[in-house]
Design an enzyme around this catalytic site. Structure first.
Site, PDB file in Angstrom:
ATOM      1  N   ARG A 166     117.575 100.670  38.143  1.00  0.00           N
ATOM      2  CA  ARG A 166     117.727 101.963  38.897  1.00  0.00           C
ATOM      3  C   ARG A 166     119.145 101.800  39.433  1.00  0.00           C
ATOM      4  O   ARG A 166     120.141 102.685  39.476  1.00  0.00           O
ATOM      5  CB  ARG A 166     116.819 102.373  39.631  1.00  0.00           C
ATOM      6  CG  ARG A 166     117.076 103.653  40.451  1.00  0.00           C
ATOM      7  CD  ARG A 166     117.818 104.733  39.562  1.00  0.00           C
ATOM      8  NE  ARG A 166     116.916 104.924  38.424  1.00  0.00           N
ATOM      9  CZ  ARG A 166     117.831 105.857  37.402  1.00  0.00           C
ATOM     10  NH1 ARG A 166     118.890 106.016  37.433  1.00  0.00           N
ATOM     11  NH2 ARG A 166     116.953 105.990  36.269  1.00  0.00           N
ATOM     12  N   LYS A 231     149.125 115.106  57.954  1.00  0.00           N
ATOM     13  CA  LYS A 231     148.441 116.549  57.485  1.00  0.00           C
ATOM     14  C   LYS A 231     148.767 117.568  58.254  1.00  0.00           C
ATOM     15  O   LYS A 231     149.158 117.247  59.649  1.00  0.00           O
ATOM     16  CB  LYS A 231     147.003 116.341  56.935  1.00  0.00           C
ATOM     17  CG  LYS A 231     146.847 115.192  56.052  1.00  0.00           C
ATOM     18  CD  LYS A 231     145.564 115.136  55.405  1.00  0.00           C
ATOM     19  CE  LYS A 231     145.358 116.110  54.842  1.00  0.00           C
ATOM     20  NZ  LYS A 231     144.156 116.145  53.640  1.00  0.00           N
ATOM     21  N   GLU A 264     152.423 116.622  54.428  1.00  0.00           N
ATOM     22  CA  GLU A 264     151.781 117.971  53.876  1.00  0.00           C
ATOM     23  C   GLU A 264     152.740 118.984  54.110  1.00  0.00           C
ATOM     24  O   GLU A 264     153.039 119.264  55.321  1.00  0.00           O
ATOM     25  CB  GLU A 264     150.431 118.031  54.144  1.00  0.00           C
ATOM     26  CG  GLU A 264     149.862 119.202  53.710  1.00  0.00           C
ATOM     27  CD  GLU A 264     148.402 119.557  54.064  1.00  0.00           C
ATOM     28  OE1 GLU A 264     147.938 120.588  55.006  1.00  0.00           O
ATOM     29  OE2 GLU A 264     147.493 118.488  54.012  1.00  0.00           O
ATOM     30  N   ASP A 291     150.914 121.649  49.249  1.00  0.00           N
ATOM     31  CA  ASP A 291     149.578 122.103  49.519  1.00  0.00           C
ATOM     32  C   ASP A 291     149.210 123.532  49.125  1.00  0.00           C
ATOM     33  O   ASP A 291     150.200 124.208  49.777  1.00  0.00           O
ATOM     34  CB  ASP A 291     149.004 121.600  50.906  1.00  0.00           C
ATOM     35  CG  ASP A 291     147.584 121.651  50.804  1.00  0.00           C
ATOM     36  OD1 ASP A 291     146.943 121.278  49.943  1.00  0.00           O
ATOM     37  OD2 ASP A 291     146.890 122.228  51.893  1.00  0.00           O
TER      38      ASP A 291
END
Length: 375
Positions: A166, A231, A264, A291
Site C-alpha cells: 500500500r 508576492k 509578482e 498574475d
C-alpha cells in the site's frame, strides 16, 4: 513478458551494523522480529547533497533524479509512511494468514493510461521493508503505460511484499497522477515551460516536485529559502512594489547573497513600475510573474491580450511567468503569448491518482478489471 534487469535502477543504501534501533515490540512494519533481524538497519539518507560520497547509494543511475533540498529526509518520509501503516502491532492480517517463510511473485498492473512515476521510490520502499526483495521493471520513470499493462514485478517473502504494497502504491499512484497531468500540460504549453508551485501535500514536497520533473515539467522554487519571491502580501506590507524591490536588493547586497528574485505583478501599471525601477537601479531581479492576466470569458475561452501586452513591454529583459486560470483548456493559448514559464498549482494540489495495482494473481485481477472496465 520480458523484463529489464533491475540492476540498472536498483538503489542500494549504506548499512549500519548496530541493531539497537529495532523496536521493543519485536515487530517492525508487520514483519516477524526474527525475519527483520536478518536485515541490518540503514542510515537516514538526506537529499541535500550529491550522494557520490556514499558508496552504496547512487542517484546518478536514475533516469530522472530527484530535486535537491538541504533538509528533506526522503528515507524518513518512507519510514514514516510505513510506520503509520504498521502502528504498534504491525500487519495483523498478514501475520495471521501468511506463513513467514512463503515466497511469492507480484506484478504491477496499470489500470488506466498515463505516465508512470515513482518506480525509483518504490524500490526504496521495498528495500526499507526487506532488502532481500527483488524488483524488475519493463518501464522506467517517465514512460507511458496503458490500461492492462503489466510493467513490473517484485518477488521474495510474501509477508514483506504485502506489507510494502500500500505504501508503494500510494507513492506511485500520486506521483504518476502528477506526472500524467504535467506531461499533458507541458506538451500543450510549448514553447513555454510548465512549472508547479509550493501547493504540495504537506511532507511530500520533494516527492511531488520529483513527479513534475518525471512528467516533463520544471521545478519552481523548492521552498522559502532558495529564491526570493515578492508576492502581493509582501508588496502590500512594504508599501508598494518599488519599495519591496529596493528592500530585497538591499538585503541581498548587505549579506552578499546571490539568488534568483521574482516579483509578482497584477496590473500593467505594476509592470511599468518594475521596469522603471530596473532601468534606474542595478537590481537582482530575474523574473516577473504576470498574475491573473489571463481573463476568463463567458464562452469558456480566455482573453490573453493583457498577458501579451505585458510580455511585449518586458521585451526579454527579464524572464516572464504566467500564473492564474491555467488549465488543460487554456494552457496552449497562454503558451503562445511569448511567456517563458507557466505555473500551475493544480499539478500537485488537485492531482488525480493514476490507478495502479500490485497483484499476485494477475489473471484473476485482469478478469475483475475487465468486468469493472478498469483493465
Amino acid at each position: 513478458m520480458a523484463f529489464a534487469s533491475s540492476s540498472s535502477s536498483s538503489l542500494s543504501f549504506p548499512l549500519q551494523k548496530s541493531c539497537n534501533a529495532y523496536p521493543a515490540t519485536g515487530i517492525l512494519y508487520g514483519l516477524p522480529f526474527t525475519t527483520r533481524l536478518r536485515s541490518p538497519i540503514r542510515q537516514i539518507i538526506r537529499m541535500s547533497a550529491v550522494q557520490a560520497e556514499k558508496p552504496g547509494l547512487s542517484y546518478e543511475s536514475l533516469p530522472i533524479k530527484p530535486p535537491s533540498h538541504p533538509t528533506y529526509d526522503l528515507l524518513g518520509v518512507i519510514k514514516s509512511a510505513l510506520a503509520e501503516d504498521a502502528g504498534d502491532r504491525g500487519d495483523v492480517t498478514c501475520l495471521a494468514t501468511i506463513p513467514s517463510d512463503m515466497e511469492v511473485e507480484a506484478h504491477f498492473l496499470a489500470k488506466e493510461n498515463g505516465i508512470v512515476a515513482g518506480i525509483a521510490l518504490a524500490e526504496m520502499v521495498f528495500y526499507e521493508v526487506d532488502p532481500t526483495l527483488k524488483v524488475e521493471w519493463s518501464q522506467k520513470d517517465g514512460d507511458s503505460v496503458h490500461k492492462g499493462l503489466e510493467f513490473g514485478k517484485v518477488y521474495g517473502r510474501a509477508h514483506s511484499i504485502v506489507v510494502a504494497e500500500r505504501v508503494v502504491l500510494n507513492f506511485m499512484q500520486r506521483m504518476s497522477g502528477v506526472a500524467t497531468l504535467t506531461k499533458a500540460m507541458a506538451d500543450l504549453a510549448s514553447p513555454a515551460c510548465i512549472l508547479e508551485t509550493r501547493k504540495t501535500a504537506p511532507g511530500l514536497r520533494l516527492v511531488d516536485k520529483w513527479a513534475v520533473l518525471i512528467g516533463g515539467g520544471k521545478n519552481h522554487r523548492m521552498g522559502l529559502f532558495d529564491m526570493v519571491m515578492i508576492k502581493d502580501n509582501h508588496i502590500s506590507i512594504a508599501g508598494g512594489i518599488t519599495n519591496a524591490l529596493k528592500s530585497v536588493d538591499l538585503y541581498l547586497q548587505q549579506r552578499n547573497l546571490q539568488m534568483e528574485v521574482e516579483v509578482e505583478t497584477r496590473t500593467i501599471d505594476e509592470v511599468d513600475k518594475v521596469l522603471d525601477y530596473a532601468s534606474q537601479t542595478k537590481t537582482s531581479l530575474t523574473r516577473i510573474m504576470l498574475d491573473n492576466m489571463v481573463v476568463p470569458l463567458s464562452n469558456g475561452d480566455v482573453d490573453v491580450s493583457m498577458l501579451e501586452q505585458a510580455v511585449n513591454l518586458i521585451k526579454g529583459r527579464f524572464e516572464t511567468e504566467a500564473s492564474g486560470n491555467v488549465t488543460l483548456e487554456t494552457v496552449h493559448k497562454i503558451g503562445q503569448t511569448g511567456v517563458d514559464y507557466i505555473s500551475s498549482g493544480a499539478l500537485t494540489h488537485s492531482v488525480k491518482a493514476l490507478d495502479i495495482s500490485l497483484k499476485i494473481d494477475t489473471e484473476l485481477a485482469l478478469q475483475v478489471g475487465r468486468r469493472t472496465k478498469r483493465a
